[in-house]
Motif scaffolding. Sequence first.
Motif, PDB file in Angstrom:
ATOM      1  N   LEU A 107       0.813  -1.214   0.000  1.00  0.00           N
ATOM      2  CA  LEU A 107       0.000   0.000   0.000  1.00  0.00           C
ATOM      3  C   LEU A 107       0.846   1.265   0.000  1.00  0.00           C
ATOM      4  N   ALA A 108       2.143   1.136  -0.284  1.00  0.00           N
ATOM      5  CA  ALA A 108       3.011   2.310  -0.311  1.00  0.00           C
ATOM      6  C   ALA A 108       2.621   3.218  -1.484  1.00  0.00           C
ATOM      7  N   MET A 109       2.686   4.525  -1.257  1.00  0.00           N
ATOM      8  CA  MET A 109       2.305   5.497  -2.271  1.00  0.00           C
ATOM      9  C   MET A 109       3.382   6.567  -2.401  1.00  0.00           C
ATOM     10  N   SER A 110       3.679   6.974  -3.601  1.00  0.00           N
ATOM     11  CA  SER A 110       4.688   8.009  -3.819  1.00  0.00           C
ATOM     12  C   SER A 110       4.303   9.281  -3.075  1.00  0.00           C
ATOM     13  N   SER A 111       5.293   9.856  -2.379  1.00  0.00           N
ATOM     14  CA  SER A 111       5.125  11.132  -1.661  1.00  0.00           C
ATOM     15  C   SER A 111       4.033  11.081  -0.597  1.00  0.00           C
ATOM     16  N   ALA A 112       3.784   9.925  -0.024  1.00  0.00           N
ATOM     17  CA  ALA A 112       2.738   9.814   0.994  1.00  0.00           C
ATOM     18  C   ALA A 112       3.174  10.488   2.288  1.00  0.00           C
ATOM     19  N   SER A 113       2.360  11.397   2.778  1.00  0.00           N
ATOM     20  CA  SER A 113       2.649  12.044   4.058  1.00  0.00           C
ATOM     21  C   SER A 113       2.338  11.065   5.189  1.00  0.00           C
ATOM     22  N   PRO A 114       2.851  11.318   6.408  1.00  0.00           N
ATOM     23  CA  PRO A 114       2.477  10.453   7.531  1.00  0.00           C
ATOM     24  C   PRO A 114       0.967  10.360   7.720  1.00  0.00           C
ATOM     25  N   TRP A 115       0.257  11.459   7.510  1.00  0.00           N
ATOM     26  CA  TRP A 115      -1.205  11.452   7.647  1.00  0.00           C
ATOM     27  C   TRP A 115      -1.848  10.509   6.640  1.00  0.00           C
ATOM     28  N   GLU A 116      -1.365  10.515   5.414  1.00  0.00           N
ATOM     29  CA  GLU A 116      -1.904   9.616   4.392  1.00  0.00           C
ATOM     30  C   GLU A 116      -1.611   8.166   4.733  1.00  0.00           C
ATOM     31  N   GLN A 117      -0.394   7.889   5.193  1.00  0.00           N
ATOM     32  CA  GLN A 117      -0.042   6.526   5.572  1.00  0.00           C
ATOM     33  C   GLN A 117      -0.872   6.060   6.767  1.00  0.00           C
ATOM     34  N   ASP A 118      -1.074   6.958   7.718  1.00  0.00           N
ATOM     35  CA  ASP A 118      -1.828   6.626   8.921  1.00  0.00           C
ATOM     36  C   ASP A 118      -3.257   6.226   8.573  1.00  0.00           C
ATOM     37  N   ARG A 119      -3.940   7.035   7.782  1.00  0.00           N
ATOM     38  CA  ARG A 119      -5.344   6.712   7.531  1.00  0.00           C
ATOM     39  C   ARG A 119      -5.517   5.533   6.579  1.00  0.00           C
ATOM     40  N   LEU A 120      -4.538   5.284   5.703  1.00  0.00           N
ATOM     41  CA  LEU A 120      -4.629   4.113   4.840  1.00  0.00           C
ATOM     42  C   LEU A 120      -4.433   2.833   5.645  1.00  0.00           C
ATOM     43  N   LEU A 121      -3.432   2.828   6.542  1.00  0.00           N
ATOM     44  CA  LEU A 121      -3.225   1.634   7.357  1.00  0.00           C
ATOM     45  C   LEU A 121      -4.391   1.424   8.323  1.00  0.00           C
ATOM     46  N   ARG A 122      -4.938   2.493   8.856  1.00  0.00           N
ATOM     47  CA  ARG A 122      -6.096   2.345   9.748  1.00  0.00           C
ATOM     48  C   ARG A 122      -7.306   1.785   8.989  1.00  0.00           C
ATOM     49  N   LEU A 123      -7.443   2.160   7.715  1.00  0.00           N
ATOM     50  CA  LEU A 123      -8.506   1.565   6.897  1.00  0.00           C
ATOM     51  C   LEU A 123      -8.281   0.067   6.762  1.00  0.00           C
ATOM     52  N   PHE A 124      -7.051  -0.347   6.512  1.00  0.00           N
ATOM     53  CA  PHE A 124      -6.716  -1.766   6.442  1.00  0.00           C
ATOM     54  C   PHE A 124      -7.049  -2.463   7.758  1.00  0.00           C
ATOM     55  N   LEU A 125      -6.682  -1.837   8.876  1.00  0.00           N
ATOM     56  CA  LEU A 125      -6.904  -2.459  10.181  1.00  0.00           C
ATOM     57  C   LEU A 125      -8.395  -2.576  10.505  1.00  0.00           C
ATOM     58  N   ARG A 126      -9.215  -1.646  10.041  1.00  0.00           N
ATOM     59  CA  ARG A 126     -10.656  -1.742  10.296  1.00  0.00           C
ATOM     60  C   ARG A 126     -11.273  -2.930   9.586  1.00  0.00           C
ATOM     61  N   HIS A 127     -10.642  -3.383   8.517  1.00  0.00           N
ATOM     62  CA  HIS A 127     -11.188  -4.491   7.737  1.00  0.00           C
ATOM     63  C   HIS A 127     -10.409  -5.794   7.942  1.00  0.00           C
ATOM     64  N   HIS A 128      -9.392  -5.770   8.789  1.00  0.00           N
ATOM     65  CA  HIS A 128      -8.611  -6.973   9.072  1.00  0.00           C
ATOM     66  C   HIS A 128      -8.362  -7.004  10.580  1.00  0.00           C
ATOM     67  N   ALA A 129      -9.176  -7.763  11.265  1.00  0.00           N
ATOM     68  CA  ALA A 129      -9.118  -7.782  12.724  1.00  0.00           C
ATOM     69  C   ALA A 129      -7.828  -8.383  13.255  1.00  0.00           C
ATOM     70  N   ALA A 130      -7.231  -9.289  12.499  1.00  0.00           N
ATOM     71  CA  ALA A 130      -6.020  -9.965  12.977  1.00  0.00           C
ATOM     72  C   ALA A 130      -5.009 -10.117  11.840  1.00  0.00           C
ATOM     73  N   PRO A 131      -4.457  -9.022  11.347  1.00  0.00           N
ATOM     74  CA  PRO A 131      -3.450  -9.145  10.278  1.00  0.00           C
ATOM     75  C   PRO A 131      -2.217  -9.884  10.778  1.00  0.00           C
ATOM     76  N   ARG A 132      -1.549 -10.556   9.867  1.00  0.00           N
ATOM     77  CA  ARG A 132      -0.370 -11.322  10.262  1.00  0.00           C
ATOM     78  C   ARG A 132       0.850 -10.425  10.374  1.00  0.00           C
ATOM     79  N   PHE A 133       1.070  -9.554   9.380  1.00  0.00           N
ATOM     80  CA  PHE A 133       2.243  -8.678   9.383  1.00  0.00           C
ATOM     81  C   PHE A 133       1.859  -7.275   8.931  1.00  0.00           C
TER      82      PHE A 133
END
Length: 354
Positions: A107-133
């Motif tokens: 999910l890496a994105m060119s020129s992604a700010s910390p805010w963009e990375q934060d909300r993208l990973l949080r979106l992933f976490l909302r849909h994956h209750a127990a991610p492996r890595f």
Amino acid sequence: MPSSISSSDPKSGAGPAAWRRFAVLFAATAAGVGAAVYLFVAIVDPWDMLPLSPRWHRVPISINARYTMPALAVSARFDSAMVGTSTGRLLQPAIMDAPFDARFANLAMSSASPWEQDRLLRLFLRHHAAPRFVLIDIDAAWCFAAPRNLSTGNRPAPDWMYVGSPWRGYADIMSLYAVQEAANQFMWLTGRKRQRFGADGYTTFLPPDSRYDPRWVAAQFRKEIFDTSMARGPAAPPVSMPMLAGLVAAIPAGTTTILWFPPTDKERQGAPGSTVAATRAACRAAVTAIARAAPRTMVVDFDIPGPVTGTRDNFWDSIHYRQSVARLVMDDLAAIHSGRAIPPEHGRVLVPLH
């Protein structure tokens, strides 16, 4: 004898009644065309985020990854995720999946700010209750972040994909960009367009190593300005560290989290005593403290002095390494995961898994 024809002359065919009929017909036609275009966009669903669109197999279609990554973040096809900037885009799920026994989405994105990375990973976490890595690429975007990077993105993004209900998309999806991308997705679905972006998020955005041109690279380096100013004492921790700490804390305790520093050319590392070197040291100290306070979290630093970062031929510019270096990073991460040591000139484990 002067004469004129009134616009209301019934013989002219252009009286008020005729104009009203034209206006009604025009409005009805425009509404019909608009409705047809809207239905086309909503059915094709170019970014695969609308609840009622047909369950066709769509692919990432847009150059702006802010539109394509949410669908990957919510997809049940993946159980692990990588986030970061362009310095993390060269990690290939197809290579990483087997040694980690995982299904990664990059999910890496060119020129992604910390805010963009934060909300993208949080979106992933909302849909994956127990991610492996979860792998978080800690580069200059985190270590040298400005305050604005903690509350805004660097490129346009569809907020409705990241927050709230996906049903909101039916009100927000319509735009000229959506029409364009729906047409591109439709062309791919019907076999008239080749796939450009990987279905797992990985896309080669740099030329192949076979096309490496040292003269072109030297010209790129001449365009860059490297800070050699001397620091006055240790630097303060980067302003982004509280956001990173909150993001790491949001990752489930059973997930293995790897915070990793990608390799950069030695000129990016800063001379001893420089402001850059002091800021980098403060960033590493803060990231180390965050990792030690979190379960199953480790820190790996590939941005160290040595033959990898000290050889300009390993880079396209000061932050983008070649695919051969990307393979080295992936192999070393796999080795660390399996409990094997990596060559000390490649990288250092700052915080082991605990």
